[in-house]
Design an enzyme around this catalytic site. Structure first.
Site, PDB file in Angstrom:
ATOM      1  CG  HIS A 345       5.910 -25.990  28.607  1.00 47.59           C
ATOM      2  ND1 HIS A 345       4.567 -26.243  28.800  1.00 47.59           N
ATOM      3  CD2 HIS A 345       6.395 -25.688  29.835  1.00 47.59           C
ATOM      4  CE1 HIS A 345       4.257 -26.086  30.077  1.00 47.59           C
ATOM      5  NE2 HIS A 345       5.354 -25.751  30.722  1.00 47.59           N
ATOM      6  CE  LYS A 539       0.544 -22.629  18.926  1.00 46.16           C
ATOM      7  NZ  LYS A 539       0.175 -23.637  19.917  1.00 46.16           N
TER       8      LYS A 539
END
Length: 798
Positions: A345, A539
């Site tokens: 991931h 992010k």
């Protein structure tokens, strides 16, 4: 149990009387809620028992999903909808004068997960059950979730997430299936039995609590098994009883304990072994109840490891096979490597899990010995396969420099290794795990993530769902690919108008929530520009808020400059020890305090930070979004699933070509999303060249300089040092995630969004295109690909 409204009412009344000794009218709202929850669970239990019997009688292969997190959200509505009994219950309760929505609001989100990893696992469980495949989950029954986020004076405060305060009626305790789990102690070889024995260990019991996973419109019901730690009968002789009990309680006390201390690291590793050991032992026991030995274990069971947290299952299965079942190494290794599949991931090197050898040796002595032997044999294999390439050997070692590399152990011990978006899988095979991809080319594959369209569209956005069904029928609920049929209606002006009206209705619901919880009035005709996800530097929530600062300062400096009204909405938790991330939260809130209270500009610009972002709040946010912010530095986000939820609810993606954004852009066409910024290879080249200089951007762009100066000049906080850490990250630490490099491109992208929004017909058409193309991102498709390529399961036939 009940087939109509009258039967429901009779059963509901009977249970209230039997459980609480009072009538429905006298019962407290929590009593009514708890009775409804147990009624639905018992309704599902009939199918649950049938499913188990059929799987057992047909000797079916089963998949077991091992994950540190399952972010399930509320289950009451989801289960009633999947069972087809929601309307019956709603109507029956109404006749008692009870609004079902009041009961729904009493359910808390189960604190069994945190972010995308856990929500993906929950979506997979829903799709497995709905597609009638036998697939079950294993995790820890956390007493407290990650934390409940409170925003006080703009700062994140962490409170205990006491999610089980009203109980958790979906679970069924199964003490007969408890499993002993051993820590510490030492390993001796018993000459008489010829077996290794673990002595002087600290032993705890893992007790399972089973939760039914209800499929949509199917009898098939799978199991999520939550493991809880309880005291063993064999308490270590040298340990204080109180200390022992505390050690037992610590294991399941909370999700992701702070691992910045040696004690925290020990606890985290304990957790990982605890649930993998328990889960694996329970699967082995179930297998041996049906078959004489474990020779066919891998033919009847496949275990998917969701990231590296459960990778200790690989050496644990070897331990069971060798120490308990008497298999030779080669035979045990053959069974093990055909049992496990591993999902990676992350691309971030710092997020690839490692453990100090000394810690693992002490806590898990036998498991470590087995890892050591796996490492030794793997080294032999690499030497043969690479003609003794020493550099390659150093790069791929499982044990090196006093460290255990868990991702490497996962790859060596699994038959399949997959990434979670096409770009991510390509980066893994071509760059980050290139050596392993060359050693094991047939292991690597891609499985682009998906979300359950039932929860994230059909149930959470009933207004949009009924509009879609009116135009294309409701087959899309079973077959999400049928959403594509909307493409034939894109130019229908009535549909466009009705879509915009539904969107406005959903924006009003979120606006009401914001007014109630934040005290901020927002304009539902403004663009709802939303970024909700974990707070992390890569992010780039910072890029978003710097642009907001820019808009505000430009409006203040130039009375003639005014923007299309915008409401910027953020939601994010920062890890409790992540200082930078917590400062970004403070910055967002401080900017909000200034711009929301400035009467000159606040009808054009609002900033909202929604505290304690989680599944239930997301179900309000996704349907209300106009713009979906997916602006991570290219090459850093593995996939993302929030981008899919927004898309499915008719929001436009404003994003970099990162993670699954790449596939979103390919599916909808770049004219139906807004893509900006550097590509993955450009980011990599800039990193490698060392040519990037944040100060050059600062000195050469007056607007950017003004924005960055505002962090330190008292514009947004009277203490000029408040945001020093953000300034330092950008300027003196040279902006690791290229916020400044992508800034101008981001501003242009935001201008494109504004221009598009002005043309309401064009905007509606773009949004409807996104919905029509979103069926690909259903987790039903993802699960079917896992089944076809990795798991090879048969459907449960009723």
């Amino acid at each position: 149990m009940f087939k109509n409204k009258e039967e429901f009412k009779f059963e509901f009344s009977r249970r209230i009387i039997e459980s609480y000794g009072r009538t429905v009218e006298e019962a407290h709202i929590t009593e009514r809620f708890l009775v409804l929850e147990t009624m639905v669970r018992d309704y599902a239990s009939v199918n649950w028992a049938t499913s188990k019997a059929i799987i057992r009688n047909n000797y079916q292969k089963q998949m077991h999903y091992f994950s540190m997190e399952f972010l399930m959200g509320r289950l009451l509505v989801n289960n009633m909808m999947n069972l087809g009994i929601y309307q019956i219950a709603k109507d029956g309760l109404e006749e008692y004068g009870i609004n079902i929505h009041d009961l729904e609001e009493l359910e808390t989100d189960a604190g069994l997960g945190n972010g995308g990893l856990g929500r993906l696992a929950a979506c997979f469980m829903d799709s497995l059950a709905s597609l009638a495949y036998p697939g079950h989950g294993h995790t820890i029954r956390y007493e407290y979730g990650l934390f409940k986020q409170k925003i006080e004076n703009g700062y994140q405060i962490e409170l205990p997430d006491q999610w089980m305060q009203t109980g958790f009626n979906w679970e069924v305790r199964k003490p007969k299936h408890r499993v002993p789990v051993k820590f510490f102690g030492k390993i001796i070889f018993n000459e008489t039995t010829g077996k290794y024995e673990h002595v002087d260990a600290e032993e705890v019991y893992a007790v399972p609590y089973d939760v039914p996973i209800v499929g949509n419109d199917t009898t098939n019901t799978n199991t999520l098994r939550l493991w809880s730690a309880e005291a063993s009968d064999n308490i270590p002789a040298n340990q204080d009883f109180r200390q022992y009990i505390q050690n037992v309680r610590d294991i399941c006390q909370m999700l992701y304990p702070d691992d910045s201390t040696p004690a925290g690291k020990m606890l985290r590793l304990k957790q990982e072994y605890f649930f993998t050991c328990a889960g694996l032992n329970s699967i082995v026991r179930a297998h041996l109840r049906q078959y004489p030995n474990l020779n066919n274990f891998h033919q009847k069971n496949v275990i998917q490891l969701n990231d590296t947290h459960p990778v200790l299952a690989i050496p644990e299965l070897m331990r069971i096979l060798i120490d308990e079942q008497g298999y030779e190494w080669e035979e045990a290794w053959d069974i093990t490597t055909q049992t496990f599949a591993y999902t990676n991931h992350t691309i971030l090197a710092e997020a690839l899990e490692t453990w100090p050898i000394s810690l693992m040796q002490s806590l898990l002595p036998r498991v470590y010995e087995i890892i050591e032997e796996i490492h030794r044999r793997f080294i032999g294999y690499v030497k043969m396969a690479s003609d003794r390439d020493e550099e390659l050997l150093n790069r791929v070692m499982i044990l090196r420099d006093g460290t255990v590399y868990m991702a490497r152990l996962a790859i060596v011990g699994s038959f399949s290794v997959n990434g979670v978006a096409k770009l991510h899988s390509d980066i893994l095979a071509e760059r980050e795990l290139k050596d392993f991809a060359q050693l094991y080319p047939s292991k690597f594959n891609n499985k682009t993530n998906g979300i359950t369209h039932r929860r994230w569209l059909a149930y959470c956005n009933p207004e949009l769902s009924s509009l879609i069904s009116e135009y294309i029928g409701d087959e899309w609920i079973k077959h999400p690919e049928r959403l594509e049929d909307l493409m034939g209606h894109l130019d229908d002006l009535t549909l466009q108008d009705r879509f915009l009206a539904v969107k406005k209705e959903r924006k009003q619901i979120l606006a009401d929530y914001i007014k109630e919880h934040n005290g901020i009035t927002v304009d539902v005709d403004s663009i709802f520009d939303i970024q909700v996800k974990r707070l992390h530097a890569y992010k780039r929530q910072l890029l978003n808020i710097l642009h907001v600062i820019d808009l505000y300062l430009r409006m203040k400096e130039n009375p003639d400059f005014r923007i299309e009204p915008r409401t910027f909405i953020f939601g994010a938790k920062a890890a409790s020890g992540y200082y930078f991330a917590k400062k970004v939260i403070k910055l967002i809130n401080s900017v909000g305090d200034v711009v929301n209270n400035d009467s000159e500009t606040n009808k054009y610009l609002k900033v909202v930070f929604l505290e304690n972002y989680g599944v239930t709040l997301a179900e309000k946010i996704m349907p209300a979004a106009d713009v979906s912010e997916q602006i991570s530095t290219a090459g850093k986000e593995a996939s993302g699933t929030g981008n899919m939820k927004f898309m499915m609810n008719g929001a436009i993606t404003l994003g970099t070509l990162d993670g699954a954004n790449v596939e979103i852009a390919e599916l909808v066409g770049e004219e139906n999303c807004v893509i900006f910024g550097m590509k993955d290879h450009e980011v990599k080249e800039l990193q490698m060249s060392g040519a990037y200089k944040a100060w050059d951007y600062y000195n050469n762009n007056p607007r950017l300089k003004r924005i960055i100066d505002s962090l330190m000049d008292g514009t947004f906080h009277e203490n000029r040092e408040e945001f020093r850490v953000i300034f330092e990250e950008l300027m003196n630490k040279n902006d690791e995630y290229f916020v400044l490099a992508d800034y101008e491109a981001y501003c242009q992208a935001q201008s494109s969004v504004r221009d598009l929004y002005k043309d309401r017909s064009r905007w509606a058409k773009v949004c409807l295109t996104n919905i029509a193309k979103s069926g690909f991102f259903s987790s039903d498709r993802t699960i079917q690909q896992y089944v076809d390529d990795i798991w090879h399961l048969d459907k449960v036939k009723f």
